[in-house]
Enzyme design. Structure first.
Site, mmCIF file in Angstrom:
data_model
loop_
_atom_site.group_PDB
_atom_site.id
_atom_site.type_symbol
_atom_site.label_atom_id
_atom_site.label_comp_id
_atom_site.label_asym_id
_atom_site.label_seq_id
_atom_site.Cartn_x
_atom_site.Cartn_y
_atom_site.Cartn_z
ATOM 1 N N PHE A 110 36.999 0.503 13.547
ATOM 2 C CA PHE A 110 35.393 -0.624 14.379
ATOM 3 C C PHE A 110 36.800 -1.215 15.087
ATOM 4 O O PHE A 110 37.704 -2.181 14.837
ATOM 5 C CB PHE A 110 34.931 -1.755 13.548
ATOM 6 C CG PHE A 110 34.517 -2.604 13.931
ATOM 7 C CD1 PHE A 110 32.985 -1.512 13.763
ATOM 8 C CD2 PHE A 110 34.418 -3.871 14.101
ATOM 9 C CE1 PHE A 110 32.125 -2.455 15.107
ATOM 10 C CE2 PHE A 110 33.605 -4.605 15.133
ATOM 11 C CZ PHE A 110 31.940 -3.806 15.732
ATOM 12 N N VAL A 111 36.417 -1.034 16.654
ATOM 13 C CA VAL A 111 37.549 -1.434 17.793
ATOM 14 C C VAL A 111 36.384 -2.650 18.278
ATOM 15 O O VAL A 111 35.245 -2.844 18.034
ATOM 16 C CB VAL A 111 37.649 -0.430 18.911
ATOM 17 C CG1 VAL A 111 38.683 0.569 18.468
ATOM 18 C CG2 VAL A 111 36.180 0.769 18.968
ATOM 19 N N ASP A 125 32.589 -6.713 20.819
ATOM 20 C CA ASP A 125 32.081 -7.744 19.661
ATOM 21 C C ASP A 125 32.018 -7.409 18.760
ATOM 22 O O ASP A 125 32.156 -6.104 18.596
ATOM 23 C CB ASP A 125 31.057 -8.446 20.849
ATOM 24 C CG ASP A 125 29.836 -7.779 19.888
ATOM 25 O OD1 ASP A 125 29.826 -6.169 20.158
ATOM 26 O OD2 ASP A 125 28.974 -8.644 19.108
ATOM 27 N N ASP A 142 29.613 5.858 18.985
ATOM 28 C CA ASP A 142 29.653 5.749 18.214
ATOM 29 C C ASP A 142 28.874 6.586 17.128
ATOM 30 O O ASP A 142 28.816 7.494 17.055
ATOM 31 C CB ASP A 142 29.573 4.056 17.790
ATOM 32 C CG ASP A 142 30.428 3.902 16.003
ATOM 33 O OD1 ASP A 142 30.507 4.800 15.477
ATOM 34 O OD2 ASP A 142 31.264 3.033 16.185
ATOM 35 N N LYS A 194 33.719 8.055 19.175
ATOM 36 C CA LYS A 194 33.857 8.251 18.075
ATOM 37 C C LYS A 194 32.734 9.774 17.725
ATOM 38 O O LYS A 194 32.380 10.127 16.990
ATOM 39 C CB LYS A 194 33.901 7.440 16.961
ATOM 40 C CG LYS A 194 34.727 6.342 17.095
ATOM 41 C CD LYS A 194 33.762 4.835 16.205
ATOM 42 C CE LYS A 194 34.242 3.576 16.581
ATOM 43 N NZ LYS A 194 33.466 2.911 15.634
ATOM 44 N N LYS A 196 25.456 -4.911 26.642
ATOM 45 C CA LYS A 196 26.837 -6.001 27.346
ATOM 46 C C LYS A 196 28.046 -5.249 27.333
ATOM 47 O O LYS A 196 28.682 -5.956 27.743
ATOM 48 C CB LYS A 196 26.975 -7.737 26.130
ATOM 49 C CG LYS A 196 25.612 -8.625 26.058
ATOM 50 C CD LYS A 196 26.082 -9.737 25.661
ATOM 51 C CE LYS A 196 24.615 -10.016 25.508
ATOM 52 N NZ LYS A 196 25.145 -12.112 23.798
ATOM 53 N N GLY A 197 28.147 -4.533 25.806
ATOM 54 C CA GLY A 197 29.582 -3.904 26.126
ATOM 55 C C GLY A 197 29.834 -3.487 26.751
ATOM 56 O O GLY A 197 31.411 -3.550 27.237
ATOM 57 N N GLU A 236 28.578 3.979 29.704
ATOM 58 C CA GLU A 236 28.825 2.953 28.122
ATOM 59 C C GLU A 236 30.127 2.688 27.633
ATOM 60 O O GLU A 236 31.238 3.339 28.160
ATOM 61 C CB GLU A 236 28.206 4.084 27.268
ATOM 62 C CG GLU A 236 27.256 4.192 26.780
ATOM 63 C CD GLU A 236 26.646 2.476 25.753
ATOM 64 O OE1 GLU A 236 27.510 2.138 25.421
ATOM 65 O OE2 GLU A 236 25.460 2.577 24.928
ATOM 66 N N ASP A 237 30.543 1.928 26.989
ATOM 67 C CA ASP A 237 31.938 0.689 26.210
ATOM 68 C C ASP A 237 32.050 2.440 25.421
ATOM 69 O O ASP A 237 33.996 2.735 24.994
ATOM 70 C CB ASP A 237 31.435 -0.332 25.845
ATOM 71 C CG ASP A 237 30.893 -0.253 24.859
ATOM 72 O OD1 ASP A 237 29.901 0.130 25.752
ATOM 73 O OD2 ASP A 237 31.494 -1.596 24.427
ATOM 74 N N ARG A 239 35.351 -9.906 22.495
ATOM 75 C CA ARG A 239 34.856 -9.573 24.114
ATOM 76 C C ARG A 239 35.559 -9.210 25.826
ATOM 77 O O ARG A 239 35.513 -8.229 26.137
ATOM 78 C CB ARG A 239 33.032 -9.321 25.048
ATOM 79 C CG ARG A 239 32.338 -9.207 23.757
ATOM 80 C CD ARG A 239 31.067 -9.369 25.188
ATOM 81 N NE ARG A 239 29.518 -9.145 24.046
ATOM 82 C CZ ARG A 239 29.398 -8.348 23.822
ATOM 83 N NH1 ARG A 239 29.586 -6.922 23.377
ATOM 84 N NH2 ARG A 239 27.879 -8.527 22.499
#
Ligand code: PRP
Length: 177
Positions: free
Chosen positions: A154-155, A161, A105, A133, A45-46, A101-102, A167
């Site tokens: 952690f963003v 989320d 990581d 990252k 969902k991100g 992609e958001d 979100r």
């Protein structure tokens, strides 16, 4: 801003900075794909806000595809196991795909997604991520288009989320417990 569970949100990337960077990323994609048609693939969902904003800056013919993946559950570290929560609904064979992609990581999600898509024999695949990252990577992944390289915090916000919260925030913040 203070979250309900006593977590602190520190503003990190403003909506103006996001909008500006997305315009720059789109410009590069428009130039690279001139004369081609693409499948714009949003990983749910991100990525939904990033996807919605960047596709409106693209000047190339495209169609939407959505792929749901999940690996974080309610935690702040990847479970290491990526699950498909929603599959593609059309073939991508012989088509040029850009995965939006958001965030990359650990890279486990994008690595899984690329294997998953390559099995469907697209003509080409490139990846565009708003956040990257590099110091958190556990897979040898190099996104083709990167919005911002960020440290290992952690963003949340702008689609991302923590336990399904935050979100809808229009900017990106860092969540500190
Ligand atoms: C988040 C995010 C990326 C992935 C990045 O998805 O949207 O897809 O994690 O992390 P990684 O590089 O360590 O794999 P998540 O699994 O939390 O699902 P969501 O998109 O539904 O929030």
């Amino acid at each position: 801003m203070s979250a309900s569970n006593n977590a602190q949100i520190t503003p990190y990337i403003s909506r103006e900075q996001i909008a500006l960077r997305i315009q720059e990323m789109a410009k590069k994609i428009n130039a690279d794909y001139t004369g081609q048609e693409i499948v714009a693939l949003c990983t749910l969902k991100g990525s939904v806000l990033f996807f919605a904003d960047i596709v409106r800056e693209l000047k190339i013919p495209l169609r939407f595809e959505f792929l749901g993946t999940s690996s974080y559950g309610h935690g702040t570290t990847s479970s290491g196991e990526v699950k498909v929560t929603l599959d593609l609904n059309s073939p991508i064979s012989d088509q040029h795909v850009i995965v939006f992609e958001d965030i990359v990581d650990s890279g486990l999600t994008l690595s899984f997604v690329l294997d998953y898509l390559r099995a469907r024999k697209p003509a080409s695949i490139k990846t565009a991520t708003l956040l990257f990252k590099p110091t958190a990577l556990k897979k040898p992944i190099k996104p083709d288009y990167v919005g911002f390289e960020i440290p290992n915090d952690f963003v949340i916000g702008y689609g991302m989320d923590y336990a399904e919260k935050y979100r809808e925030m229009p900017y990106i913040g860092v969540l500190k417990p």
